[in-house]
Design a protein around this motif. Sequence first.
Motif, mmCIF file in Angstrom:
data_model
loop_
_atom_site.group_PDB
_atom_site.id
_atom_site.type_symbol
_atom_site.label_atom_id
_atom_site.label_comp_id
_atom_site.label_asym_id
_atom_site.label_seq_id
_atom_site.Cartn_x
_atom_site.Cartn_y
_atom_site.Cartn_z
ATOM 1 N N UNK A 180 -27.561 -93.528 37.268
ATOM 2 C CA UNK A 180 -26.170 -93.459 37.714
ATOM 3 C C UNK A 180 -25.957 -94.228 39.008
ATOM 4 N N UNK A 181 -24.682 -94.489 39.327
ATOM 5 C CA UNK A 181 -24.301 -95.193 40.554
ATOM 6 C C UNK A 181 -24.476 -94.246 41.740
ATOM 7 N N UNK A 182 -25.335 -94.638 42.671
ATOM 8 C CA UNK A 182 -25.573 -93.837 43.864
ATOM 9 C C UNK A 182 -25.414 -94.678 45.138
ATOM 10 N N UNK A 183 -24.574 -95.695 45.081
ATOM 11 C CA UNK A 183 -24.404 -96.590 46.234
ATOM 12 C C UNK A 183 -23.777 -95.886 47.428
ATOM 13 N N UNK A 184 -23.086 -94.767 47.200
ATOM 14 C CA UNK A 184 -22.477 -94.030 48.308
ATOM 15 C C UNK A 184 -23.458 -93.061 48.959
ATOM 16 N N UNK A 185 -24.667 -92.977 48.418
ATOM 17 C CA UNK A 185 -25.650 -92.019 48.931
ATOM 18 C C UNK A 185 -26.660 -92.709 49.837
ATOM 19 N N UNK A 186 -27.362 -91.907 50.616
ATOM 20 C CA UNK A 186 -28.501 -92.399 51.382
ATOM 21 C C UNK A 186 -29.703 -92.494 50.442
ATOM 22 N N UNK A 187 -30.717 -93.273 50.787
ATOM 23 C CA UNK A 187 -31.917 -93.337 49.933
ATOM 24 C C UNK A 187 -32.518 -91.948 49.736
ATOM 25 N N UNK A 188 -33.003 -91.682 48.545
ATOM 26 C CA UNK A 188 -33.573 -90.365 48.236
ATOM 27 C C UNK A 188 -34.491 -90.475 47.023
ATOM 28 N N UNK A 189 -35.268 -89.417 46.816
ATOM 29 C CA UNK A 189 -36.120 -89.337 45.635
ATOM 30 C C UNK A 189 -35.354 -88.594 44.564
ATOM 31 N N UNK A 190 -35.153 -89.257 43.434
ATOM 32 C CA UNK A 190 -34.314 -88.711 42.371
ATOM 33 C C UNK A 190 -35.161 -88.220 41.200
#
Length: 542
Positions: A299-309
């Motif tokens: 999914x689009x996560x460009x609004x989020x900070x880097x993270x482990x998904x």
Amino acid sequence: MSFNDDEVPAPARPTGFTGSPTRQVQLIKYHSRSAPLAPNDQEVLLELRGIASAAAREPLDLVAVIDTSGSMGDGGKLDKAKNALCFVIRKLTDRDRLCVVQFHHKASRLCPLRRATEAAQAELEALVRGLVAGGGTNIQDGLEIGLGVVGGHRVIAGRAASVMLMSDGEENNGDARSVAPGDVPVHTFGFGSGHDSRLLGAIADKSLGGVFNYVADSDSPTNLTETFSQVLGGLLTIIAQDLELIVTPLPGEATIRKPVDAGSFPAIPATDGSSSVTVRFGTLYSAEERKVIVELALSDRTASRPYRANVAQVQYKFTFQGQRVMSDPDRINIRRGRGTAAGDPAADAPAQVRTEVARRRHVKSIKAAMEEADGDRLEDARDILAEALRALERIVDPMVDMLRRELQRLLEHFRTKDTYREQGRPYAISSLASHGRQRFTARGDAEEVRLFATRRMDTYLEQAKRPDEKPPSADEDFREEPEPERAVPQDWERWTVMSVALRLLATVLSLLAFSIMARARTSGWDGDRYGRYEPYRTNRPM
């Protein structure tokens, strides 16, 4: 049609297996460890691997369905079939049971399922030695009776049932395509140049986990025995039944972009509204592998900070010794960050994923070449095979070496209409069966291409080449096997490398410290061994 007069099996005895039954099967995941925050696709390779030991295997209920039509009397084919069956009988133990069915213009069951005790083995061999060729070819009748024996057996829990069906000709009575094997694996053997490889291939493919084996005409008295031995080498090491893999993308993180690529195994979407997919494999032999490719759309996560998904969850379940076993959920974890650019998912994937993708592309080429050859366009078929061979040039992998050998032999068999009909088509159907099931099949002989062969199959192949020696039983084979091997997951490989690097660093630092201390002891301090450390003491900040 069913039978319920099978002999009562031997009481269960200790297997020597210790630990959780889930250890019979291991899950290994291969995928990119990082991905961008922008929407992107990721190819994930999921591998289920059976432990490399048959210390605990399922007892076998085997039905051998043998063609005794008139053509089997030509060229000593029936004698080869008898020798192959006798090899099977000698390998079984008193935990296993065997039924023999013969067919010509009609079929007959020669005995119920019998325990393979020493006395029964002698009687079964005498029964097989008495087979006589004559009549037409009614594969349907033979298959129906064989499945009826399996369907009617009284003791099912903790036992594995399989059918081995062999024919040398084309069906001229009945229609075997109308028979539904259900979940019973049917392993078929096409013997010689006159058999109907399309029919026998379809029968095996219709069953769950069955494969088609092509046995070429040969002067060797053991070529059919060698091929039988390979299937038997798997059946006598079944360590899981009703094996299933369940893949569930996690809501908000990923979806499954296209149908799960599970070869010729059924991949069934959930009907309960969830997005999970279940792949049904049937049986798993010791040291066998089942690989599935799942393409996840992140999914689009460009609004989020880097993270482990955690992008998906994986579980597997199977039946072992009559008990249903389910693994704990395992997550597919990918680090999503801004510095990671979206690229070609295949190019960014680990080597194991790229190799598996290349194998599946190889399978598509064989299918395409067969379509051209069946349409009498042999030149176009050979062009497809040649292009597939060129596509493997830069890949360095032992399995890929066998893929090249497979393509080279197909090119030879696709030269003329006659060679294609007699050798090329059965070779290609056997190859497709092997790749679709990720299970060994004979492609003309049992030695040419050893894709998916297990260690026990290698052992049985060598035994089958020595017809004058009585082969050891399956239990004796196990006692001679080395300790089981363990699979190494992708993450373990990373931690192993880091662990080795840390140990090397610690060794270097220890040597350096020892060197400093040694020089300090020999530097001539006028008897004051601690004077060199004085500046560190006096100059420490307060």
